[in-house]
Design an enzyme around this catalytic site. Structure first.
Site, PDB file in Angstrom:
ATOM      1  N   GLY A  10       0.830  -1.201   0.000  1.00 45.38           N
ATOM      2  CA  GLY A  10       0.000   0.000   0.000  1.00 45.38           C
ATOM      3  C   GLY A  10       0.865   1.251   0.000  1.00 45.38           C
ATOM      4  CB  ALA A  11       4.389   1.724  -0.624  1.00 44.84           C
ATOM      5  N   GLY A  14      -0.868   7.784   0.158  1.00 44.94           N
ATOM      6  CA  GLY A  14      -1.179   7.915   1.568  1.00 44.94           C
ATOM      7  C   GLY A  14       0.004   7.703   2.491  1.00 44.94           C
ATOM      8  CB  ILE A  15       0.238   6.493   6.029  1.00 37.48           C
ATOM      9  CG1 ILE A  15      -0.317   5.072   6.012  1.00 37.48           C
ATOM     10  CG2 ILE A  15      -0.795   7.472   6.519  1.00 37.48           C
ATOM     11  CD1 ILE A  15      -0.629   4.548   7.396  1.00 37.48           C
ATOM     12  N   GLY A  16       1.530   4.993   3.311  1.00 39.49           N
ATOM     13  CA  GLY A  16       2.541   4.078   2.795  1.00 39.49           C
ATOM     14  C   GLY A  16       3.585   4.814   1.982  1.00 39.49           C
ATOM     15  CB  SER A 131      -8.254   1.326  11.828  1.00 41.80           C
ATOM     16  OG  SER A 131      -9.247   2.312  12.054  1.00 41.80           O
ATOM     17  CE1 TYR A 157     -10.248  -0.146   7.267  1.00 43.02           C
ATOM     18  CE2 TYR A 157     -11.169   1.071   9.118  1.00 43.02           C
ATOM     19  CZ  TYR A 157     -10.125   0.820   8.256  1.00 43.02           C
ATOM     20  OH  TYR A 157      -8.951   1.523   8.377  1.00 43.02           O
TER      21      TYR A 157
END
Length: 272
Positions: A10-11, A14-16, A131, A157
């Site tokens: 997930g890079a 966003g945060i990745g 989360s 989720y």
């Protein structure tokens, strides 16, 4: 600190992506993994990193990714399981699983276990993005992991984020003695495209003027970067769930050792 190999899923956004930039600046060799070929290549090109594409809604993609990583890297010092998201109406993947559960839990579970021997050899850290939804929405039904009986985007989720914490704890239980250290964390409410394709009410926060209350991807990546760079056993405790660099209280189910063991065994049987 000598150059380490850090794989971040997930890079591509966003945060990745933010964590990939920060860790590259710190001198690490970052491996960028993402679903979108274009976005993944763009981030990797910016960093001078290698890019790997995989869609976690297809477990064969995860298996192929693990094969390519094992071929390319004789050491993997950090595996950051960061890919995931919140979905819309209940849907099943080509593998026959509820999409949220597969993308957020089964796929990183499979990737981690396929890389496990290499991770053990490398005394690696396995960091998983969870989360606060694990507490807000999560209540794991071990006999209905694919949510046939009760489904909402938020519950699915929350359940998957609770599964991330249980997986982190069980990975520690099984493999800490062999050199693996693990942690899960909540990044905060981050101003990204999160929930854009969901029917969850959370999309109104992430995709309207309410977005202004959210933190930057760089701030959201802070705990991930800290867990990847600080010293486990000295600066942080393996197996725990973190918020803002501190151990935080998770869903009561997160501390159920029998549930963690059962989730691992069922996940292993499910992915083969």
């Amino acid at each position: 600190m000598s150059e380490r190999t850090i794989v971040i899923t997930g890079a591509s956004d966003g945060i990745g992506a933010a964590a990939a930039r920060e860790l590259t600046r710190a001198g690490d060799r970052v491996v960028v993994v993402g679903r979108s070929p274009e976005k993944t290549r763009a981030v990797a090109s910016e960093l001078g990193a290698e890019a790997f594409q995989a869609d976690f809604a297809r477990l064969d993609d995860v298996r192929a990714l693990a094969d390519r990583l094992l071929e390319a890297y004789p050491r993997i010092d950090v595996l950051a399981n960061n890919a995931g998201g919140i979905m819309g109406a209940r849907a099943e993947t080509v593998d026959g699983h509820e999409k949220t559960f597969q993308v957020n839990h089964l796929a990183p579970f499979l990737l981690t276990t396929l890389l496990l021997d290499r991770l053990i050899e490398s005394n690696a850290r396995v960091i998983t993005t969870s989360s606060v939804a694990n507490s807000t929405f999560g209540h794991l039904e071990i006999d209905d992991l694919d949510a046939h009986g009760k489904y909402s985007p938020n519950k699915a989720y929350g359940d998957s984020k609770l599964a991330n914490i249980l997986f982190t704890k069980e990975l520690h239980t099984r493999y800490a003695a062999r050199g693996i250290t693990t942690a899960s964390f909540h990044p905060g409410g981050v101003a990204t495209n999160f929930a854009a394709d969901s029917t969850s009410p959370m999309r109104f926060i992430y995709n309207t003027v309410l977005r202004r209350v959210l933190i930057s991807p760089e701030n959201g990546a802070d705990t991930l970067v800290w867990l990847a760079t600080a010293e486990p056993g000295t600066d942080w405790v393996s197996g725990e769930y973190y918020v803002k660099r501190k151990i935080a209280k998770a869903n009561a189910q997160a501390y159920d050792a029998d549930l963690a063991r059962e989730l691992w065994d069922r996940s292993a049987a499910t992915v083969g």
